[in-house]
Write a protein that holds these residues in place. Structure first.
Motif, PDB file in Angstrom:
ATOM      1  N   UNK A 181      15.514  62.183  53.392  1.00 18.05           N
ATOM      2  CA  UNK A 181      15.053  62.401  52.037  1.00 18.05           C
ATOM      3  C   UNK A 181      15.864  63.746  51.556  1.00 18.05           C
ATOM      4  N   UNK A 182      16.099  63.560  50.370  1.00 16.08           N
ATOM      5  CA  UNK A 182      16.848  64.576  49.731  1.00 16.08           C
ATOM      6  C   UNK A 182      16.024  66.014  49.602  1.00 16.08           C
ATOM      7  N   UNK A 183      14.854  66.082  49.647  1.00 17.59           N
ATOM      8  CA  UNK A 183      13.601  67.307  50.056  1.00 17.59           C
ATOM      9  C   UNK A 183      12.906  66.651  50.895  1.00 17.59           C
ATOM     10  N   UNK A 184      12.942  67.610  52.077  1.00 21.56           N
ATOM     11  CA  UNK A 184      12.206  67.334  53.184  1.00 21.56           C
ATOM     12  C   UNK A 184      10.747  67.740  52.794  1.00 21.56           C
ATOM     13  N   UNK A 185       9.734  67.461  53.489  1.00 21.13           N
ATOM     14  CA  UNK A 185       8.337  67.961  53.533  1.00 21.13           C
ATOM     15  C   UNK A 185       8.415  69.611  53.581  1.00 21.13           C
ATOM     16  N   UNK A 186       9.109  69.912  54.297  1.00 22.83           N
ATOM     17  CA  UNK A 186       9.110  71.673  54.768  1.00 22.83           C
ATOM     18  C   UNK A 186       9.842  72.263  53.773  1.00 22.83           C
ATOM     19  N   UNK A 187      10.919  71.587  52.977  1.00 17.73           N
ATOM     20  CA  UNK A 187      11.771  72.211  51.836  1.00 17.73           C
ATOM     21  C   UNK A 187      10.620  72.288  50.634  1.00 17.73           C
ATOM     22  N   UNK A 188       9.987  70.963  50.736  1.00 12.29           N
ATOM     23  CA  UNK A 188       8.735  70.987  49.451  1.00 12.29           C
ATOM     24  C   UNK A 188       7.932  71.981  49.417  1.00 12.29           C
ATOM     25  N   UNK A 189       7.188  72.295  50.807  1.00  8.64           N
ATOM     26  CA  UNK A 189       6.142  73.302  50.939  1.00  8.64           C
ATOM     27  C   UNK A 189       6.748  74.526  50.478  1.00  8.64           C
ATOM     28  N   UNK A 190       7.983  75.082  51.071  1.00  2.92           N
ATOM     29  CA  UNK A 190       8.404  76.171  50.433  1.00  2.92           C
ATOM     30  C   UNK A 190       8.375  76.285  48.858  1.00  2.92           C
ATOM     31  N   UNK A 191       8.984  75.225  48.143  1.00  2.00           N
ATOM     32  CA  UNK A 191       8.939  75.228  46.638  1.00  2.00           C
ATOM     33  C   UNK A 191       7.615  75.486  46.198  1.00  2.00           C
ATOM     34  N   UNK A 192       6.618  74.893  46.696  1.00  2.00           N
ATOM     35  CA  UNK A 192       5.378  74.780  46.146  1.00  2.00           C
ATOM     36  C   UNK A 192       4.593  76.567  46.418  1.00  2.00           C
ATOM     37  N   UNK A 193       5.006  76.856  47.590  1.00  2.00           N
ATOM     38  CA  UNK A 193       4.730  78.348  47.730  1.00  2.00           C
ATOM     39  C   UNK A 193       5.150  79.417  46.782  1.00  2.00           C
ATOM     40  N   UNK A 194       6.655  79.395  46.808  1.00  2.00           N
ATOM     41  CA  UNK A 194       7.403  80.209  45.919  1.00  2.00           C
ATOM     42  C   UNK A 194       7.424  79.824  44.632  1.00  2.00           C
ATOM     43  N   UNK A 195       6.616  78.722  43.877  1.00  2.00           N
ATOM     44  CA  UNK A 195       6.597  78.400  42.868  1.00  2.00           C
ATOM     45  C   UNK A 195       7.891  77.951  42.003  1.00  2.00           C
ATOM     46  N   UNK A 196       8.589  77.241  42.942  1.00  2.00           N
ATOM     47  CA  UNK A 196      10.123  76.703  42.462  1.00  2.00           C
ATOM     48  C   UNK A 196       9.336  75.225  42.108  1.00  2.00           C
ATOM     49  N   UNK A 197      10.413  74.551  41.351  1.00  4.92           N
ATOM     50  CA  UNK A 197      10.247  73.224  40.923  1.00  4.92           C
ATOM     51  C   UNK A 197      10.145  72.249  41.923  1.00  4.92           C
ATOM     52  N   UNK A 198       9.199  71.064  41.871  1.00  6.01           N
ATOM     53  CA  UNK A 198       9.174  70.329  43.110  1.00  6.01           C
ATOM     54  C   UNK A 198      10.555  69.394  43.395  1.00  6.01           C
ATOM     55  N   UNK A 199      10.616  68.943  44.562  1.00  2.00           N
ATOM     56  CA  UNK A 199      11.976  68.463  45.088  1.00  2.00           C
ATOM     57  C   UNK A 199      12.053  67.085  44.930  1.00  2.00           C
ATOM     58  N   UNK A 200      13.257  66.436  44.847  1.00  2.00           N
ATOM     59  CA  UNK A 200      13.432  65.109  44.970  1.00  2.00           C
ATOM     60  C   UNK A 200      12.759  64.392  46.290  1.00  2.00           C
ATOM     61  N   UNK A 201      11.700  63.596  46.074  1.00  5.51           N
ATOM     62  CA  UNK A 201      11.338  62.785  47.054  1.00  5.51           C
ATOM     63  C   UNK A 201      11.922  61.321  47.525  1.00  5.51           C
ATOM     64  N   UNK A 202      12.983  61.009  46.936  1.00  5.08           N
ATOM     65  CA  UNK A 202      13.692  59.904  46.977  1.00  5.08           C
ATOM     66  C   UNK A 202      14.314  59.727  48.578  1.00  5.08           C
ATOM     67  N   UNK A 203      14.423  58.800  49.176  1.00  3.26           N
ATOM     68  CA  UNK A 203      15.237  58.505  50.312  1.00  3.26           C
ATOM     69  C   UNK A 203      16.700  58.494  50.272  1.00  3.26           C
ATOM     70  N   UNK A 204      17.305  59.046  51.352  1.00  2.00           N
ATOM     71  CA  UNK A 204      18.954  59.069  51.165  1.00  2.00           C
ATOM     72  C   UNK A 204      19.320  57.643  51.834  1.00  2.00           C
TER      73      UNK A 204
END
Length: 283
Positions: A181-204
């Motif tokens: 996926x473009x944004x992994x669950x780990x990347x997504x968690x960092x985005x949430x913790x740091x207050x960044x925009x949510x990532x792209x959940x679509x599959x590659x």
């Protein structure tokens, strides 16, 4: 949230309180109480706390199985005629906005009660997909908390969808997102913790994940037989968790395979299962 989720009895009460569909159940304090709830048999008894990866779970098919039951707080849950087991990962940011990953279809090892294979996206009908997404969102929204949530669900023979349990963290059912996926669950968690925009959940690409499990009859220093053969497979990504000791049924890693073709995914997954064995060797 953690107080609710860490206790399976509290989880079930949460689903009931918010009218979220789940299997019929009762809460027990001892195994002797099972005889008072014969209408739930055949059932599965789950320890309220302390169970994981198939531990703390006991099948109670008849009153003759009561002696196998747990004598501490637990959930007695009526068995569901399961057609498919699905996991839906939901990410929620600090403002309450959410995104969903495509649901995955989980295939379990019946002996170990551990995840064996996992296919993404799940092969389910459109109306079942809508139910899965709506129910998972209802579970998460009522927590009123940011984070990553893995909601595990049953699809029964009537295509009804029932919540099994929820994990408030990055989860085994999302490990495929690292490569697939473009944004992994780990990347997504960092985005949430740091207050960044949510990532792209679509599959590659579509994916299948194979859990690497300690082989039966082997306990001791871990050795990975067939690892080189697996590393030769195109679009196969091996993750070894670094556990020095293996034992039967222990999760030691996983392999994710990417492909546009479902049959190619299944073929390569079976090839990996046959080739890769975690055994013990004397040091």
């Amino acid at each position: 949230v953690l107080r609710t989720i860490k206790n399976k009895a509290a989880q079930k009460q949460y689903y009931t309180a918010h009218q979220i569909p789940t299997a019929a159940y009762t809460i027990l304090q001892s195994a002797t109480e099972i005889s008072e709830h014969q209408h739930l048999l055949p059932a599965v008894q789950k320890l309220a706390e302390g169970g994981y990866d198939g531990r703390g779970v006991q099948v109670i098919d008849t009153l003759g199985d009561v002696s196998k039951g747990f004598n501490e707080q637990s959930v007695l849950e009526k068995k569901v005629r399961i057609k498919k087991e699905i996991a839906q990962i939901v990410a929620v940011d600090q403002q309450g906005k959410n995104v969903l990953y495509p649901p995955v279809e989980m295939i379990f090892n019946p002996g170990l009660n551990l995840l064996d294979l996992q296919l993404c996206p799940a092969d389910i009908k459109q109306n079942v997909l809508w139910k899965v997404e709506a129910i998972a969102l209802a579970v998460v929204r009522n927590f009123n908390s940011p984070g990553i949530f893995a909601v595990e669900l049953f699809v029964d023979e009537n295509d009804d969808v029932l919540v099994n349990e929820t994990a408030p963290r990055v989860h085994n059912s999302g490990h495929h997102t690292i490569e697939a996926h473009y944004s992994s669950q780990f990347d997504m968690l960092w985005r949430i913790i740091l207050g960044y925009p949510l990532g792209n959940t679509k599959p590659i690409l579509s994916s299948i994940m194979v859990n690497i499990i300690g082989s039966e009859g082997h306990a001791g220093p871990a050795h990975y037989e067939g690892l080189e053969d697996v590393l030769r497979i195109d679009n196969a990504f091996v993750h070894i968790y670094g556990k020095l000791q293996t034992k039967p049924g222990r999760k030691m890693g996983h392999v994710t395979v990417l492909s546009n073709e479902k049959q190619d995914l299944i073929h390569k997954a079976n090839k990996i299962k046959q080739a890769l064995q975690v055994v013990s060797r004397e040091q």
